[in-house]
Motif scaffolding. Sequence first.
Motif, PDB file in Angstrom:
ATOM      1  N   GLY A   7       0.857  -1.183   0.000  1.00 51.21           N
ATOM      2  CA  GLY A   7       0.000   0.000   0.000  1.00 51.21           C
ATOM      3  C   GLY A   7       0.889   1.227   0.000  1.00 51.21           C
ATOM      4  O   GLY A   7       1.816   1.328   0.814  1.00 51.21           O
ATOM      5  N   ASP A  27       1.243  -1.560  -4.792  1.00 51.26           N
ATOM      6  CA  ASP A  27      -0.040  -0.866  -4.672  1.00 51.26           C
ATOM      7  C   ASP A  27      -0.875  -1.278  -5.888  1.00 51.26           C
ATOM      8  O   ASP A  27      -0.318  -1.499  -6.970  1.00 51.26           O
ATOM      9  CB  ASP A  27       0.172   0.663  -4.668  1.00 51.26           C
ATOM     10  N   HIS A  62      -2.041  -0.689   3.901  1.00 51.26           N
ATOM     11  CA  HIS A  62      -3.342  -0.626   3.224  1.00 51.26           C
ATOM     12  C   HIS A  62      -4.406  -0.305   4.267  1.00 51.26           C
ATOM     13  O   HIS A  62      -4.095  -0.069   5.438  1.00 51.26           O
ATOM     14  CB  HIS A  62      -3.619  -1.967   2.524  1.00 51.26           C
ATOM     15  N   LYS A  63      -5.679  -0.333   3.875  1.00 50.60           N
ATOM     16  CA  LYS A  63      -6.764  -0.032   4.811  1.00 50.60           C
ATOM     17  C   LYS A  63      -7.086  -1.269   5.654  1.00 50.60           C
ATOM     18  O   LYS A  63      -6.886  -2.406   5.197  1.00 50.60           O
ATOM     19  CB  LYS A  63      -8.019   0.415   4.030  1.00 50.60           C
ATOM     20  N   GLN A  66      -8.865  -4.384   4.264  1.00 53.39           N
ATOM     21  CA  GLN A  66      -8.181  -5.206   3.254  1.00 53.39           C
ATOM     22  C   GLN A  66      -7.255  -6.249   3.870  1.00 53.39           C
ATOM     23  O   GLN A  66      -6.513  -6.928   3.166  1.00 53.39           O
ATOM     24  CB  GLN A  66      -7.396  -4.293   2.302  1.00 53.39           C
TER      25      GLN A  66
END
Length: 262
Positions: A7, A27, A62-63, A66
Amino acid sequence: MQIGLIGCGNMARALARGWGRPLLCSDPIAERARSLAAEVGGEALASNAELAARADLLVLCHKPAQLEAVAAEVGSGTTPVASILAVTPLAALRGAYPGRPVYRFIPSLPVEVRQGAVVQAAGPGGLDAGPAGADADSEALDAAVAGLFAELGTLVVLDDALLDVAMGLMSCAPAYVALVAEAQVDAGVRRGIPAAQGAELVVQTLAGTAELLRRRDYDTMAVRREVSSPGGLTARGVDALERAGLRRAFSDALDAVLQERR
Ligand SMILES: NC(=O)c1ccc[n+]([C@@H]2O[C@H](COP(=O)([O-])OP(=O)(O)OC[C@H]3O[C@@H](n4cnc5c(N)ncnc54)[C@H](OP(=O)(O)O)[C@@H]3O)[C@@H](O)[C@H]2O)c1
């Protein structure tokens, strides 16, 4: 230790700039990974699996939603994982990455200029013991991973259960402080100070005050007393801020952050 960023959004960029060394990047938007890799002299990889095969430490940027999907892309292996995901406790990370040493950190945007605060989760599998137990190798790994994040600012270790509360203080703070500065500048503009000069005055004073607080062992009251003579102008200003509900506003802000995350 070769760091691999999974990410390449806002916080990954801040970490990469703070570390200032070549990193591996991945990413879904290849150009995002490429431009970050180019900026820090690293390499953009086409997939998380490829990155996992090349890196010595996977840094999850990342979020939180995820987590499972990224873990599936990364696959099995023993490369350690360091997460910066909000609202994702160590137990969830260990569940997603079984058999790997797992670390949990929460950074703040000023890591970009190595002036950030970073909080690390303590506890089993964190600083205290890897999956293989606290042997010399896992202790060396713990120290090396903690050392990497300590390069970015002040590293504070807290219980895993407190990391989201800490996030509500320090990760949100750049926005809060920017808002406070803006409010002060606007107050000056209302009284005739041009915005550009007002911003210089306010922001430089914020930076200097942060340094003074550090030098006085973070004693906020000591600094307040130094500028507040009894019955003086600053005491009147502070009183106005208190009456306007400054403390309550910050307390409500923290509640709002934690409530929304539940
Ligand atoms: N921003 C902060 O101040 C802050 C502070 C502390 C912790 N954090 C944590 O840091 C993490 C990142 O936050 P952020 O603000 O940097 O978010 P962000 O700017 O949205 O960056 C997240 C990046 O991850 C990418 N991504 C999505 N799926 C991926 C996958 N399968 N493999 C690799 N990358 C993937 C996203 O791509 P797409 O945009 O295409 O989905 C995006 O580029 C979050 O978990 C957050 O909780 C952030």
